[in-house]
Scaffold this active site. Sequence first.
Site, short mmCIF file in Angstrom:
data_model
loop_
_atom_site.label_atom_id
_atom_site.label_comp_id
_atom_site.label_asym_id
_atom_site.label_seq_id
_atom_site.Cartn_x
_atom_site.Cartn_y
_atom_site.Cartn_z
N ASP A 336 -16.33 -24.15 3.01
CA ASP A 336 -15.23 -23.77 4.51
C ASP A 336 -14.77 -24.88 5.57
OD1 ASP A 336 -17.26 -21.20 4.16
OD2 ASP A 336 -18.36 -21.78 5.78
N ASP A 630 -21.65 -20.23 6.61
CA ASP A 630 -22.46 -19.95 8.30
C ASP A 630 -22.76 -19.09 8.26
OD1 ASP A 630 -20.43 -19.45 8.66
OD2 ASP A 630 -19.08 -20.42 10.08
N ASP A 634 -22.89 -14.55 4.27
CA ASP A 634 -22.40 -15.91 3.27
C ASP A 634 -23.85 -15.78 2.52
OD1 ASP A 634 -20.04 -16.62 3.95
OD2 ASP A 634 -20.19 -18.29 5.33
P1 ATP Z 1 -13.66 -21.01 7.38
O1 ATP Z 1 -13.60 -20.58 6.40
O2 ATP Z 1 -12.73 -22.22 7.30
O3 ATP Z 1 -14.73 -21.50 8.25
P2 ATP Z 1 -13.97 -18.98 8.92
O4 ATP Z 1 -14.12 -18.08 8.33
O5 ATP Z 1 -13.94 -19.49 10.00
O6 ATP Z 1 -12.76 -19.87 8.37
P3 ATP Z 1 -12.37 -16.92 10.20
O7 ATP Z 1 -13.33 -17.33 11.07
O8 ATP Z 1 -12.81 -15.39 8.90
O9 ATP Z 1 -12.39 -17.97 9.61
O10 ATP Z 1 -11.12 -16.74 10.47
C1 ATP Z 1 -10.26 -16.14 10.03
C2 ATP Z 1 -9.11 -15.34 10.38
O11 ATP Z 1 -8.86 -14.58 11.33
C3 ATP Z 1 -8.38 -16.27 10.91
O12 ATP Z 1 -7.36 -16.65 10.76
C4 ATP Z 1 -7.55 -15.20 12.32
O13 ATP Z 1 -6.79 -15.16 12.37
C5 ATP Z 1 -8.55 -14.15 12.92
N1 ATP Z 1 -10.14 -14.46 14.45
C6 ATP Z 1 -10.61 -15.77 13.89
N2 ATP Z 1 -10.82 -16.11 14.74
C7 ATP Z 1 -10.71 -14.78 15.48
C8 ATP Z 1 -11.06 -14.20 16.99
N3 ATP Z 1 -12.38 -14.48 17.32
N4 ATP Z 1 -10.20 -12.96 17.29
C9 ATP Z 1 -10.01 -12.80 16.50
N5 ATP Z 1 -9.15 -13.14 15.04
C10 ATP Z 1 -9.83 -14.29 14.87
#
Ligand code: ATP
Length: 918
Positions: A336, A630, A634
Amino acid sequence: MTVAKPSSRAPSESWHALAPEAVLERIRSTPEGLSEQEAQQRLAQHGPNILKRESQNSPWKVLFRQINNPLIWVLLGSAALAIGLGKVTDGLVVLAVVVLNTLIGFIQEFRAGQAIEALARMVPETVTALRGGTKISLAAEKLVPGDVVELASGDKVPADMRLISARNLQVEEAALTGESVPVRKQLPAVAENASLGDRTNLTFGGTLVTSGAARAVVVATGDTTELGRISRMLGEATDMQTPMTKALATIGRYLTGAILAMSVVLLGVGLLRGYALSEALLVAITLAVAAIPEGLPAIVTIALAIGVQRMAARQAVIRKLPAVETLGSTTVICSDKTGTLTRNEMTVQALWTPEGAWSVSGVGYAIEGEFQAEGKPAGELPPTAVELLRAGVLCNDAALQTEGKGSITGDPTEGALLVAAEKAGVRVKEIRGRCGRVDAIPFESEHQFMATLNEDGEGQRAIFLKGAPEVVLKRCQQDGASHDAVLQEMDRLASQGMRVLAVARKAVPASHAGLKPEDVEGGFALLGLQGMIDPPRQEVIAAVRACHEAGIVVKMITGDHQKTAESIGRKLGLPEGEVVTGQRLAELDDTQLQEVAASTHVFARVAPEHKLRLVRALQARHQVVAMTGDGVNDAPALKQANIGVAMGITGTAVSKESADIVLTDDNFTTIVSAVEEGRRVYDNLVKSLAFVLPTNLGLALILAFSVAFFPIQEVAGGVLAPLMPMLPVQFLWINLVATVALALPLAFEAKEPHLMRRAPRAPTEPVLSRFVMVRTAVAAVVMAAGAIGLFSWELQAEADRTGSEGSLRQAQTMAVTTVILFQIFYLLMCRSLHGSLFKLGLFSNPMVFLGIGALVVLQLGFIYLPFMQKIFGTAALGWKDLGLSALAAAVILPVISAEKAWRHRRTGGSIPAHASAG
Ligand code: ATP
């Protein structure tokens, strides 16, 4: 009807047949939970909420494992036989050494087992509970009946509980029922006689929340829970076996068979040559004593335990023991991005509204920074930008502490929005107080948005939506031109590595009471964009490089936008190339996916279900895949991966349960450290094998050679017996005392300098690799030749001089000493598999010198102490004899050096670090 005392511990209590209020009343609790004082009292009364599971590592079990070993049986049989044949001293010495060896093995293995089992408890479980109406985070073991607990998606249910409120709660009860399809949980009471599976208003300890949220009151803890009742029957299932220990067990069985067969052959040869039956039998027994590597199982367990402990010290907690070995052959790490490759310290650095764009200064969570439009001095923000910041505060679950350097609780992405707002003078507390929240749809990776329904402060209500720009924009009314402008800006920010969130608003009447899915489908007005940076972890850059050198491919898998992912990937030093999105992945069939999975290094906008397919595609190409995760969703990918890696800090309980290792610092670098340790453990196991096996083979050769070729002589009582270079007890001395004292330190050997510059070990590589076999043969022959040669020479020389009995004893003592010294020299050569000892650092493993020192002292006693001389039939040696033994033993040094050089040439200098998963 069960008439129960309020705090009855009977798990069969019919909580499921009662309404929530009745349950609370009967267990003397309230919807606000227990008071802290009451909880303490109950804790004293009921004990901690832990399962007293039967351990795999109970002393009896470990002892049984030590004794339940065909090798030990053979030894015990030999001892009995020897005593039966009148060789009482020999028999007793065999027994004594068996007991001693079992004891040492027992102590070591028991301690190792304890260390390994302790790790399972190193990942603490915490729950959110209500005590006296306040939400607190609590260690799961402190829960008592009557506690009110909040459950959220991804949590492990900490005890048996009755629901008091629930929203779309689904629980996977495989731990209890073996059924892995999640069960829907609801409030209503069910029939008194409902079966466990039908008690849908209860959640059971040890099961996993796969979606939804709930509040529930604890009705049973610890061993009185349903899981407690079955696990007392089943015992714990921690697997103490690994591929290596299994392979060794098989090898051990074959070896024992082969040795027994060879014993029979020697018996036959002895009889043919005219030995007395008792003497021929003794030879057969001696072979068993000499050739069976009794110390090996303990050495393997200890090496694994050391590996596990060292990994834990480097923040990687092993949950499944086989992972220690698998780590060493990892070829691909899929990681990730957020928090693992980056620091997960988000800072808003850019604002955009249709009216203009601003950059924001300051880093971290300190409320100091300015807004600056391009080419203009810093200044006040226009109302549209303030509105954007306000919406970001309302559609947000994080909390901000503004004291000192500032800190946040909750999602860092959301924390960043709060900090940005405060920088512009928008007070989080004030705005949240004025525009109370009515309802919310929480953020989920799959949907990439979050929505809230709030009072608008003017008597109406509004829905706020924030999320990935594509997702939000789809729900906004916008004309083509401005739509393009938004996308252009979004691209510009993402190309700088920023995570971009779009924020939108929709006015609704004051009567709008709750959020339904159709409320967020459209009709929003876009307020603007906020772009935030999340700096890469500096140490990851070096770790990625280390992986490439080690022939391990790193792939980044992120939910973020492709431009953001690409920019971060470049900063981290991932190979450049096309960024593939989850959407693309969904269009590919399995064969195409294999191709793309192998050749791509950055995957963006990936949803959890794509991860599972990616793992499978890589595995179809014979890759050994480590995958991080996480979230709840997953879990399947973590289970499928060869090494499932969960996050200790930010990971859900569900992901930790599915993982093979848990990173207590959530850091990618830790995976690389674990791989390194995994390689080291395997190396050390191979070293131990390469050290122990030649001794056993060498001793067998000495024996077989003597039986076949040495002259027959008359011994006490006029019976015919073979001339032996060593007595049975002397064989035993070498095999059990010397070998174990010397081999054990190899388990502590430090990593080799080129450890992370070789290609990963093929998982199909057999434990008895060609290397181990060639090495065993070479070293065994050198050792046997040295011992036999010196024995014969000494016997001849002494016989020429005196012809006394003392000369045989002396010659035998010399043969033993030669073997022992040989082992000491050979040990030094075994410390490095490939390179020379001096590259490794002569003194880099003090344990080796501890072992050698101990053995030298023991051996001096063996030669010179009268009582040892009596037990082992030895005689004192002069300086010349010792010198000659040392000289003969030292032959192994040039031989193994030559063998290493030969292998070095054959593999072309170094083992190529192939760096492609394709
Ligand atoms: P990685 O896989 O690198 O850890 P991630 O899985 O944490 O990233 P996500 O959290 O799924 O990525 O976020 C995907 C998208 O969702 C982000 O690019 C953002 O645009 C949006 N996003 C992330 N957090 C929030 C939130 N708390 N509220 C609204 N939209 C969000």
